[in-house]
Scaffold this active site. Structure first.
Site, PDB file in Angstrom:
ATOM      1  N   HIS A 106       0.805  -1.234   0.000  1.00 23.32           N
ATOM      2  CA  HIS A 106       0.000   0.000   0.000  1.00 23.32           C
ATOM      3  C   HIS A 106       0.836   1.281   0.000  1.00 23.32           C
ATOM      4  O   HIS A 106       0.312   2.350  -0.296  1.00 23.32           O
ATOM      5  CB  HIS A 106      -0.929   0.049   1.220  1.00 23.32           C
ATOM      6  N   HIS A 143      -6.496  -7.326   0.306  1.00 25.68           N
ATOM      7  CA  HIS A 143      -6.622  -5.915  -0.069  1.00 25.68           C
ATOM      8  C   HIS A 143      -5.988  -5.650  -1.428  1.00 25.68           C
ATOM      9  O   HIS A 143      -4.985  -6.275  -1.776  1.00 25.68           O
ATOM     10  CB  HIS A 143      -5.952  -5.031   0.992  1.00 25.68           C
ATOM     11  N   TYR A 180      -3.936 -11.218   9.782  1.00 30.36           N
ATOM     12  CA  TYR A 180      -4.160 -10.671  11.119  1.00 30.36           C
ATOM     13  C   TYR A 180      -4.650 -11.714  12.101  1.00 30.36           C
ATOM     14  O   TYR A 180      -4.863 -11.416  13.270  1.00 30.36           O
ATOM     15  CB  TYR A 180      -5.075  -9.436  10.996  1.00 30.36           C
TER      16      TYR A 180
HETATM   17 ZN    ZN Z   1      -4.238  -7.042   3.263  1.00 35.37          ZN
END
Ligand code: ZN
Length: 371
Positions: A133, A170, A296
């Site tokens: 990101h 993502h 996570y």
């Molecule tokens: Zn991710």
């Protein structure tokens, strides 16, 4: 075949704070699990320590102003303008030492790429990398330094053709942005649709610009996607795309936040599809640079990355009893007494809805790219 596993115990101790979901400790769990399953030893495998990167190499992905700001933040300075660099938010707190930490994590990805290009390795894995990101002058989504962009730029400077595959839940927005107009890098991202999830980009219509048109491919999938639907998209779109492009090096961001138990995302995947994807990627290119990414649920992430590492090395880890120590089960494999998840499939009307959505996406892409 020679394989490099990048690891530093010290880097896994770095702390984003008790309430922050990003836990570098996942890499330690992965390292321990790999050792327990015996997949980190052997004459073909080298354990490497992430090196530091110099400023010149960092400039392959970031602006001078941003790196200066990050260095100041890293020393504990707090200043108003840091927000314009994306730091000072809940996602990207101003952490002491973040510059040194991030640039060493990136050093592993860079060195892994250099080793592949120089021919001294065929596989490199950096579980402390995959910060897809981060943007040229901005931290985003727990990512401060974009190790992937640095490594790919390095490869381009040595005239290599690169496919970047991102299987994190993502969208890989930072990598997409860096190569949006470039036809030397094929950027493929499979992710939960940006209609529902950060970074809210990666729509099917985003497919590159100028010379780069057609070299960016986004495969947004709906919340609830299960193994079966995910693998359909992978087999019908990703595999033929990579075969067509025929890269010199395949860069794979193998974030494990697509798993059913991940607290930040909404896919319903098990590591059965995850491992099938990694197995297929391995078969598509002789040189693979893999990095971590999201993940996570830290124990499940460690299981995914242990399996991925084993598969990239053509090793099938001994299962079931390897986790038994002194008659007691412990660690990541406790819940299923195996590295592998039990199968899970969505059924009924929900599946029918998902199936229509995913089929539309696949058919659109198959047609647009003549697959
Ligand atoms: Zn991710």
């Amino acid at each position: 075949m020679h394989s490099l596993f990048y690891y530093s115990h010290e880097l896994t101790r770095y702390d984003f704070g008790p309430d922050h979901p990003f836990k570098p400790e996942r890499a330690q769990k992965t390292y321990e699990l790999c050792n327990r399953y015996g997949v980190l030893s052997g004459p073909r495998i080298s354990l490497k320590s992430p090196p530091k990167l110099d400023r010149e190499t960092l400039l392959l992905a970031h602006s001078e102003q941003y790196l200066d700001a990050l260095e100041r933040i890293s020393k504990g300075e707090l200043f108003q303008e840091m927000l314009q660099f994306g730091v000072g938010t809940e996602d990207n707190p101003p952490l002491e030492g973040i510059y040194e930490w991030s640039t060493r994590c990136a050093g592993a990805t860079w060195e892994g790429m250099a080793s592949l290009l120089e021919g001294s390795a065929d596989v490199a894995f950096n579980p402390l990398g995959g910060f897809h990101h981060a943007r040229r002058s901005q931290a985003e989504g727990f990512c401060y330094i974009n190790d992937l962009v640095i490594a790919i730029q390095e490869a381009l400077s040595r005239n290599a053709r690169i496919t970047y595959v991102d299987i994190d839940a993502h969208h890989g927005n930072g990598v997409q942005e860096a190569f949006y107009g470039d036809n030397r890098v094929q950027v493929i991202s499979m992710h939960e649709s940006g209609k529902f999830l950060y970074p809210f980009s990666g729509a099917i219509e985003e497919w590159g610009e100028g010379q780069g048109q057609g070299f960016t491919v986004n495969i947004p999938l709906p919340p609830g996607t299960d193994d079966e639907l995910y693998l359909d998209a992978f087999h019908r779109v990703v595999i033929p795309l990579i075969k067509d492009f025929a890269p010199d090096v395949l860069v794979a961001q193998i974030g494990a936040d697509t798993m059913i138990s991940d607290p930040l995302t909404d896919f319903m995947l098990t590591n059965n599809s995850y491992t099938e994807v990694v197995r297929n990627l391995k078969g598509l290119c002789g040189k693979i640079l893999a990095t971590g990414g999201g993940g996570y649920d830290i124990y499940r992430t460690a299981r995914c990355w242990t399996l991925a590492w084993a598969i990239l090395n053509g090793i099938e880890p001994e299962d079931e009893f390897a986790g038994l120590v002194g008659g007691m089960m412990f660690g990541p494999e406790m819940e299923v007494s195996s590295l592998h998840d039990r199968p899970y499939t969505v059924t009924g009307p929900q599946k029918d809805r998902l199936r229509r959505d995913v089929d539309n996406t696949i058919e659109f892409l198959v047609k647009r790219h003549n697959l």
